[in-house]
Scaffold this active site. Structure first.
Site: not given
Ligand code: AMP
Length: 224
Positions: A13, A88, A127
């Site tokens: 994504k 999320r 990755r």
């Molecule tokens: P991502 O880079 O999108 O995989 O996000 C990495 C981590 O950031 C996630 O596993 C959550 O711990 C935190 N995180 C990212 N987006 C959110 C969100 N919308 N709500 C809560 N935690 C988030």
């Protein structure tokens, strides 16, 4: 144009979001990247978020929701935005929809990248993140996006930058927790996706995330 992009961790994504962002020249707002930047800079926000992120838990809504709603009010968002990683869960989805409605902002598209959980998991551990741009796709198990070797070490295939792994990508329990949250149709991210599917004025584009990066982006672009 205002767009949300959904997909489990490992679905590409971020990569697809970056392609759409480049084409339409809009800010690409990635909640995870904002948290990682804050952790790297040692800010208060970063300190609060780190333990949750390392475990694969969601950062609590009272931290995450204002962070994103404030970001959407910055001047560069006036011409449109692409939001990736937020909402999320269902509460975040409802809060965002209400905030947009109150501000008279239309959500034009929701992009959903669909990927089976076992495939998503396989994709995560291999990755590699480029230190210059975390949307330069590099993966040690896929020929099309394999990092290149330079002076005996693997570097980014796009820009030659150093590569790193995310700690939460190398921890099995953290990966599983992130996917538990994503595929949860009751209160998790799939509940948020389904919430938007139920809204009248928002067009949801669901694409198969299994084909190659260009094929997935073509499936997305033809709907935008
Ligand atoms: P991502 O880079 O999108 O995989 O996000 C990495 C981590 O950031 C996630 O596993 C959550 O711990 C935190 N995180 C990212 N987006 C959110 C969100 N919308 N709500 C809560 N935690 C988030």
């Amino acid at each position: 144009m205002n767009i949300l992009v959904f997909g489990p961790n490992g679905s590409g994504k971020g990569t697809q979001g970056a392609i759409v962002q480049k084409k339409y020249n809009m800010p690409h707002i990635e909640s995870g990247a904002i948290f990682r930047k804050n952790i790297g800079e040692g800010t208060e926000l970063g300190k609060k978020a780190k333990a949750y992120i390392d475990r694969g838990d969601l950062v609590p809504d009272d931290i995450t929701i204002p962070m994103i709603l404030n970001r959407l009010q910055e001047p560069d968002c006036k011409k449109g935005w692409l939001l990736d990683g937020f909402p999320r869960n269902k509460v975040q989805a409802e809060t965002l929809a209400k905030a947009l409605k109150d501000a008279g902002i239309k959500l034009d598209y929701v992009i959903e990248i669909v990927l089976p959980r076992d495939v998503a998991k396989l994709r995560i551990t291999g990755r590699r993140l480029c230190v210059n741009d975390n949307n330069h796709p590099n993966h040690i198990a896929f020929d099309a996006i394999k990092p290149v070797e330079k002076n005996g070490k693997l570097v980014c295939r796009v820009c030659g930058g150093d590569l790193k792994t995310r700690p939460d990508d190398q921890d099995d329990a953290a990966i599983d927790k992130r996917h538990d949250i994503y595929y949860d149709t009751k209160t998790g991210t799939m509940a948020a996706v389904n919430y938007f599917k139920g809204l009248k004025n928002t067009k949801v584009i669901s694409v198969d995330g299994r084909p190659s990066i260009p094929e997935v982006s073509e499936s997305i672009m033809k709907h935008l």
